[in-house]
Design a protein around this motif. Structure first.
Motif, PDB file in Angstrom:
ATOM      1  N   SER A  95     -27.908 -16.484 -39.340  1.00 34.28           N
ATOM      2  CA  SER A  95     -28.971 -15.736 -38.663  1.00 34.28           C
ATOM      3  C   SER A  95     -30.263 -16.548 -38.594  1.00 34.28           C
ATOM      4  O   SER A  95     -31.000 -16.459 -37.619  1.00 34.28           O
ATOM      5  N   GLU A  96     -30.536 -17.371 -39.607  1.00 31.39           N
ATOM      6  CA  GLU A  96     -31.723 -18.240 -39.558  1.00 31.39           C
ATOM      7  C   GLU A  96     -31.591 -19.258 -38.432  1.00 31.39           C
ATOM      8  O   GLU A  96     -32.558 -19.533 -37.717  1.00 31.39           O
ATOM      9  N   LEU A  97     -30.396 -19.829 -38.273  1.00 28.55           N
ATOM     10  CA  LEU A  97     -30.177 -20.809 -37.208  1.00 28.55           C
ATOM     11  C   LEU A  97     -30.295 -20.168 -35.832  1.00 28.55           C
ATOM     12  O   LEU A  97     -30.888 -20.747 -34.921  1.00 28.55           O
ATOM     13  N   TRP A 102     -33.332 -19.132 -30.856  1.00 29.63           N
ATOM     14  CA  TRP A 102     -33.952 -18.140 -29.972  1.00 29.63           C
ATOM     15  C   TRP A 102     -35.428 -18.457 -29.777  1.00 29.63           C
ATOM     16  O   TRP A 102     -35.941 -18.426 -28.662  1.00 29.63           O
ATOM     17  N   LYS A 103     -36.122 -18.778 -30.869  1.00 29.50           N
ATOM     18  CA  LYS A 103     -37.547 -19.114 -30.773  1.00 29.50           C
ATOM     19  C   LYS A 103     -37.763 -20.372 -29.941  1.00 29.50           C
ATOM     20  O   LYS A 103     -38.709 -20.443 -29.161  1.00 29.50           O
TER      21      LYS A 103
END
Length: 107
Positions: A95-97, A102-103
């Motif tokens: 989820s961090e990746l 996404w950012k």
């Protein structure tokens, strides 16, 4: 008598919640404590969502179990096992990746 506690299914037993955030935690097996100096390994999953945490914990459990097995059968030395475990725990969660990707797409 003691109250009955339902057994935890799957990898849920490797999850614990601290201040609302889920963490992966695995105890070092007794037979490996001399090779791995810490009694347990802990990694923040950086989520407060139980379902996401249950998904995120799977690779950490599988990879640490693999290291334990390779250490037991002599494929890894204690130093190699410690280095591999360190690498596993330093890795970003899925989820961090995805959030980072996404950012970057938004910028």
């Amino acid at each position: 008598m003691y109250p009955q506690v339902a057994p935890q299914r799957g990898y849920a037993r490797y999850l614990y919640r601290r201040r609302g955030t889920f963490h992966f935690r695995i105890k070092i097996p007794q037979d490996l404590l001399q090779a791995i100096p810490s009694p347990e390994l802990i990694k923040s999953l950086k989520t407060k969502d139980r379902k996401l945490a249950q998904t995120e914990v799977n690779p950490y459990v599988q990879e640490t179990q693999e290291v334990f097995t390779l250490l037991r059968i002599g494929v890894l030395s204690p130093t190699q096992a410690q280095e591999r475990l360190y690498t596993i725990l330093q890795r970003k969660t899925a989820s961090e990746l995805l959030l980072r990707l996404w950012k970057s797409l938004l910028l």
